[in-house]
Design an enzyme around this catalytic site. Structure first.
Site, PDB file in Angstrom:
ATOM      1  N   HIS A  54       0.848  -1.202   0.000  1.00 23.70           N
ATOM      2  CA  HIS A  54       0.000   0.000   0.000  1.00 23.70           C
ATOM      3  C   HIS A  54       0.885   1.254   0.000  1.00 23.70           C
ATOM      4  CE1 HIS A  54      -3.114   2.860   1.511  1.00 23.70           C
ATOM      5  NE2 HIS A  54      -2.077   3.337   2.164  1.00 23.70           N
ATOM      6  N   GLU A  55       1.895   1.266   0.852  1.00 22.60           N
ATOM      7  CA  GLU A  55       2.807   2.416   0.911  1.00 22.60           C
ATOM      8  C   GLU A  55       3.499   2.633  -0.430  1.00 22.60           C
ATOM      9  OE1 GLU A  55       3.009   4.605   3.384  1.00 22.60           O
ATOM     10  OE2 GLU A  55       1.438   3.401   4.325  1.00 22.60           O
ATOM     11  N   HIS A  58       1.580   4.549  -2.880  1.00 23.40           N
ATOM     12  CA  HIS A  58       1.745   6.007  -2.789  1.00 23.40           C
ATOM     13  C   HIS A  58       2.952   6.451  -3.619  1.00 23.40           C
ATOM     14  CE1 HIS A  58      -1.383   6.791   0.077  1.00 23.40           C
ATOM     15  NE2 HIS A  58      -0.863   6.018   1.016  1.00 23.40           N
TER      16      HIS A  58
END
Ligand SMILES: [Zn+2]
Length: 479
Positions: A340-341, A344
């Site tokens: 998920h990071e 980004h």
């Protein structure tokens, strides 16, 4: 024929004369007073709406039943109710303090104190030094005023719910260290900015903007590698299956991973997190040690603070026995969180946010440069005499003229931020981390005692992350 221009000129002249009649220190003072109170009360109102939700939702809503159990739900409710009650007291104090400072002309008093100190130190006037002193005094004062709240929040509220890992000695040392490390940085930034405003006068906004961009990038580079390690220990993640899995993920998506660190967040708080940092081709991933799966064996406080800890250890031991459950995430779930990071990163969210902030900053500096020497504003805040501190004037303008604008801007930023969160979730979903990410979100929600039900207005205006149910729903959707 030539009558029209005269009429329109007269009209403009009369209008501006009429308007400038109202541009007085008294009026600006009252504008500032009402606008800041209005915003403060609006904020309290939003928190009150959410407070009602904590009070009224005693049972897990049906749609959440498969993710949250009754026991955790009620724990989260009590924790958030506790925080919210305390938040009201803190807000109320902030409101009173703000008004008292406004009515006693605090900025002007602080400025005269700073100029007197400069005279005693240097034997002459020096606007840059006085401005630096002004900021030092202001931050010392706000640190002192906030101290009781900070202590209560950590040692009563967080402690009561099992999150606080600070000992009093470590807490105080941490605060002193923070003050000592950040004051020179703030002084450098304030000194540089004041110099630019004095040196370039009405054209300062362009140079101040360039200075802000440069400083932002410098801080982005040195913060994680130089400043953050002064406060926490960053240990490279040991060789093993987790490390291999993260490395494989990074190389699959061409993320320029240089190192993976574990930070000892557990010496401060039981809350968990993960993030990445670094510029260009050298990125590092940081995992909080609180993220790892464990049998509720809470880590011991720092060995240096051993004397007054006995009570705390006994207390911790008791609370451990009460709730001997597993917390933290499995390896696969940790990799899903990292994915998920990296979503980004893949969508350049940091740079997009930075771009918006910088454009916004340029716009604010430009408008503020029209007003920053306006005596009406200085006099509204109690400044008297010939010479006015230009950088402080600039901040008074920004703080007051843009009050309502900032509220609206923050609202748009939180909409963007929530959109980014969905994009990052989507990225992990497309890399086959759907179910692991859902599990991880549920576990983090549980471990951090986040309350999963929100008032819609509160959530729309203040949340940087979408509510957990919305995220799960989006993750479950099949494209
Ligand atoms: Zn995120």
């Amino acid at each position: 024929m030539d009558k029209n221009p005269t009429i329109s000129f007269d009209f403009l002249h009369i209008m501006s004369a009429n308007l400038s009649k109202y541009w007085t220190p008294v009026n600006f003072f009252y504008y500032s007073f009402f606008a800041s109170n209005l915003i403060h009360l609006w904020d309290i109102y939003l928190h009150y709406r959410q407070h009602k939700v904590y009070n009224q939702k005693h049972k897990v809503p049906v749609e959440l039943a498969q993710y949250v159990d009754e026991d955790n739900f009620s724990k989260a409710r009590i924790y958030n109710l506790d925080k919210s009650n305390f938040g009201f007291i803190r807000d109320l104090f902030g409101l009173i303090q703000k008004n008292v400072f406004l009515w006693i002309y605090m900025p002007a008093r602080m400025w005269y104190l700073s100029t007197n100190l400069t005279l005693e130190l240097l034997g002459r006037e020096h606007e840059i030094v006085s401005t630096m002193l002004f900021f030092f005094l202001q931050s010392a004062l706000s640190t002192v005023l906030d101290l009781p709240f900070s202590i209560y929040s950590n040692f009563v509220i967080e402690e009561r719910h099992g999150f606080n890992k600070y000992t009093m000695r470590f807490f105080i040392w941490d605060m002193i260290k923070k003050f000592l490390v950040f004051q020179p940085i703030v002084a450098g930034l304030v000194g540089g900015a004041t110099y630019i405003v004095i040196r370039f006068e009405d054209q300062f906004f362009l140079y101040l903007w360039l200075f802000s961009i440069t400083m932002t990038f410098i801080l982005m580079v040195i913060y994680p590698s130089v400043i953050a390690p002064l406060f926490d220990k960053y240990t490279p993640l040991e060789e093993g299956s987790l490390r291999t899995r993260i490395q494989k993920l990074a190389s699959d998506i061409h993320f320029p991973l240089k190192n993976i660190f574990v930070v000892d967040g557990s010496k401060r708080s039981g809350h968990s997190n993960a993030y990445f940092f670094g510029v260009f081709k050298s990125k590092q991933i940081v995992l909080y040690d609180t993220l790892f799966e464990r049998e509720e064996e809470k880590p011991q406080p720092e060995s240096t603070d051993d004397s007054d800890d006995k009570d705390k250890l006994i207390k911790e031991d008791l609370s451990n026995k009460e709730q001997k459950k597993k917390s933290g995430c499995t390896e696969k779930e940790i990799v899903a969180i990292i994915c998920h990071e990296l979503g980004h990163w893949n969508h350049s969210h940091i740079y997009k946010n930075l771009f918006i902030s910088l454009v916004n900053m340029f716009f604010i500096f430009m408008i503020a440069s029209i007003f920053y020497k306006d005596r009406v504003i200085f006099e509204a805040f109690g400044f008297r005499g010939e010479k006015m501190p230009c950088f402080i004037g600039l901040l008074l303008v920004i703080e007051n003229i843009f009050l309502i604008y900032f509220e609206v801007f923050n609202f748009f930023m939180s909409i963007i931020s929530r959109k980014f969160e969905f994009q990052a979730d989507d990225f992990a979903k497309n890399l086959n981390f759907r179910s692991e990410l859902i599990n991880a979100l549920v576990k983090l929600n549980k471990d951090n005692l986040s309350f999963p039900v929100y008032d819609w207005l509160y959530s729309a205006l203040l949340h940087s992350h979408p509510p957990i149910l919305d995220r799960i729903t989006a993750l479950k959707k099949i494209d």
